[in-house]
Design a protein around this motif. Structure first.
Motif, mmCIF file in Angstrom:
data_model
loop_
_atom_site.group_PDB
_atom_site.id
_atom_site.type_symbol
_atom_site.label_atom_id
_atom_site.label_comp_id
_atom_site.label_asym_id
_atom_site.label_seq_id
_atom_site.Cartn_x
_atom_site.Cartn_y
_atom_site.Cartn_z
ATOM 1 N N GLN A 321 6.066 -33.706 -2.612
ATOM 2 C CA GLN A 321 5.810 -32.317 -2.991
ATOM 3 C C GLN A 321 7.109 -31.578 -3.326
ATOM 4 O O GLN A 321 7.316 -30.431 -2.921
ATOM 5 N N ARG A 322 7.970 -32.233 -4.096
ATOM 6 C CA ARG A 322 9.227 -31.602 -4.483
ATOM 7 C C ARG A 322 9.686 -32.182 -5.819
ATOM 8 O O ARG A 322 9.219 -33.226 -6.255
ATOM 9 N N LEU A 323 10.612 -31.469 -6.436
ATOM 10 C CA LEU A 323 11.219 -31.899 -7.685
ATOM 11 C C LEU A 323 12.654 -32.307 -7.395
ATOM 12 O O LEU A 323 13.435 -31.517 -6.850
ATOM 13 N N TRP A 324 12.995 -33.539 -7.775
ATOM 14 C CA TRP A 324 14.339 -34.059 -7.537
ATOM 15 C C TRP A 324 15.182 -33.945 -8.799
ATOM 16 O O TRP A 324 14.730 -34.282 -9.891
ATOM 17 N N ARG A 325 16.420 -33.480 -8.616
ATOM 18 C CA ARG A 325 17.414 -33.476 -9.691
ATOM 19 C C ARG A 325 18.468 -34.528 -9.372
ATOM 20 O O ARG A 325 19.000 -34.562 -8.254
ATOM 21 N N ILE A 326 18.778 -35.376 -10.355
ATOM 22 C CA ILE A 326 19.632 -36.538 -10.122
ATOM 23 C C ILE A 326 20.713 -36.576 -11.200
ATOM 24 O O ILE A 326 20.413 -36.544 -12.397
ATOM 25 N N ALA A 327 21.960 -36.655 -10.778
ATOM 26 C CA ALA A 327 23.068 -36.740 -11.726
ATOM 27 C C ALA A 327 23.138 -38.140 -12.316
ATOM 28 O O ALA A 327 22.856 -39.136 -11.646
ATOM 29 N N VAL A 328 23.516 -38.223 -13.589
ATOM 30 C CA VAL A 328 23.707 -39.503 -14.272
ATOM 31 C C VAL A 328 25.111 -39.501 -14.871
ATOM 32 O O VAL A 328 25.451 -38.617 -15.667
ATOM 33 N N SER A 329 25.919 -40.489 -14.505
ATOM 34 C CA SER A 329 27.288 -40.564 -14.998
ATOM 35 C C SER A 329 27.336 -41.219 -16.373
ATOM 36 O O SER A 329 26.362 -41.826 -16.831
ATOM 37 N N ALA A 330 28.489 -41.137 -17.006
ATOM 38 C CA ALA A 330 28.651 -41.700 -18.344
ATOM 39 C C ALA A 330 28.470 -43.213 -18.345
ATOM 40 O O ALA A 330 28.070 -43.790 -19.369
#
Length: 384
Positions: A321-330
């Motif tokens: 029940q949540r929205l995940w934000r995930i960093a993506v590197s080059a």
């Protein structure tokens, strides 16, 4: 075209429902019990839900996402979302079998219902993909469960009505659970299709079965040029139930995947890659299989939709029940997962990047596993 590969078993007992991490019931047994997994790439550095850099306002760079408005209310389990060239969206409802056109002002226009879609458990009318050549061919692609299989079909949008469907690929094993269902055109113009293993884990490792795979086909349903086996639509295998696909700015394909009872996964998908299910859940460290980039305890995720926007992956969680934000590197590494909207909107099914830079986020509280409010199900517009 009809699949030339073997079709797995269709009939599953109702007891197999327990195999989904989106429920609180006992899971089906794993073939291998991964009890010694000391180095899972879990989001242990995740701040409190919604927490971001101090003093950063919602919706600003580096800040938490902000729900701009509720675009639509009163839908019945919206599942697939894709955008037309004019910026309006096509949305499918899993249980009703309806295909809807939704304007940027929230106006809902029914386009029709898909005959033959059989809703049960997690099955029904699932993903939708708009043809890359829509302006000339007016074609929509749909993934649905029938009384015999899962299949991809296409239909022309004739004015404001959906035309008759034509089979693109059938013979995908179907079940009460784990039907996959996400479809999307990649940057290469080919159609990618996710399938589940229908609660029969062994099918995920069977190269002759279409279950537990990511498929890559042409718009006509043939194996796409460049596939690992030129006579097979299989692009990758060893999946339990992939329901999210997204490409980053460098054209890398990412997939979100339901785990069993311990680890949900975010995977970077490679041509011909084997992702281990049911022999491995999470990161097993076996060179025969590709480990996930990140995993989550199943009560924090049960991921479905996946999108790439604003330099990040965004992953919607059902049980979590949540929205995940995930960093993506080059160099293609996923890190720094952060959770937002914890329990605020209930079960979150699909997240997509809209042409105007916002995210569309759908709830799934009327799917039999949520606690719907009178407003559910909804589509929220989110400033990433």
């Amino acid at each position: 075209m009809r699949s030339r590969l073997a079709v797995g078993s269709l009939v599953l007992s109702l007891g197999a429902v327990a195999g989904c991490s989106g429920t609180d019931t006992e899971p089906i047994p794993r073939v291998t019990q991964p009890t010694d997994l000391p180095s899972q790439p879990t989001p242990t550095d995740t701040p409190t839900d919604g927490e971001s850099e101090p003093g950063t306002p919602p919706g600003s760079p580096g800040g938490p996402p902000d729900v701009v408005d509720t675009l639509v209310e009163g839908l019945e389990v919206p599942w697939g979302v894709d955008f037309l060239p004019d910026g309006e969206a096509v949305v499918t409802e899993r249980i009703s079998g309806r295909v809807l056109r939704i304007g940027t002002d929230g106006e809902v226009s029914p386009l029709g219902a898909v005959a033959g879609a059989v809703p049960q458990g997690e099955a029904g009318l699932l993903g939708v993909a708009v043809s890359p050549d829509f302006e000339t061919d007016r074609t929509l692609f749909l993934y649905l469960t029938t009384d015999t299989d899962n299949r991809v079909v296409r239909a022309e949008l004739d004015g404001a009505r959906l035309g008759r469907t034509t089979v693109v690929l059938d013979g995908i094993p179907a079940g009460f659970i784990h039907d996959g269902g996400r479809i999307a055109f990649g940057p290469d113009g080919q159609l990618y299709v996710t399938t589940g293993e229908t609660g029969d884990p062994e099918l995920a490792q069977d190269p002759q079965s279409l279950a537990g795979k990511i498929l890559r086909i042409t718009p006509d349903g043939d194996p796409a040029p460049g596939n690992p086996d030129p006579d097979s639509p299989v692009w990758s295998l060893g999946h339990r139930n992939v329901q999210g696909l997204a490409w980053d700015d460098d054209g890398r394909l990412w997939a979100s995947e339901f785990g069993d009872s311990e680890w949900d996964e975010l995977n970077l998908v490679e041509k011909g890659g084997n992702y281990g299910w049911p022999l491995v859940e999470g990161a097993g460290g076996d060179a025969s299989y590709i480990d996930p980039q990140l995993v989550w305890p199943v009560d924090q995720a049960s991921p479905s939709g996946l999108a790439f926007a604003d330099g990040h992956l965004w992953m919607a969680g059902l049980r979590g029940q949540r929205l995940w934000r995930i960093a993506v590197s080059a160099d293609g590494k996923a890190s720094k997962p952060r959770a937002f909207f914890g329990d605020e909107y209930g079960r979150l099914r699909t997240v997509v990047a809209a042409p105007d830079g916002l995210l569309w986020l759908t709830t799934s509280n009327r799917d039999g596993r949520g606690e719907p409010t009178p407003d559910d199900d909804r589509i929220l517009r989110v400033q990433p």
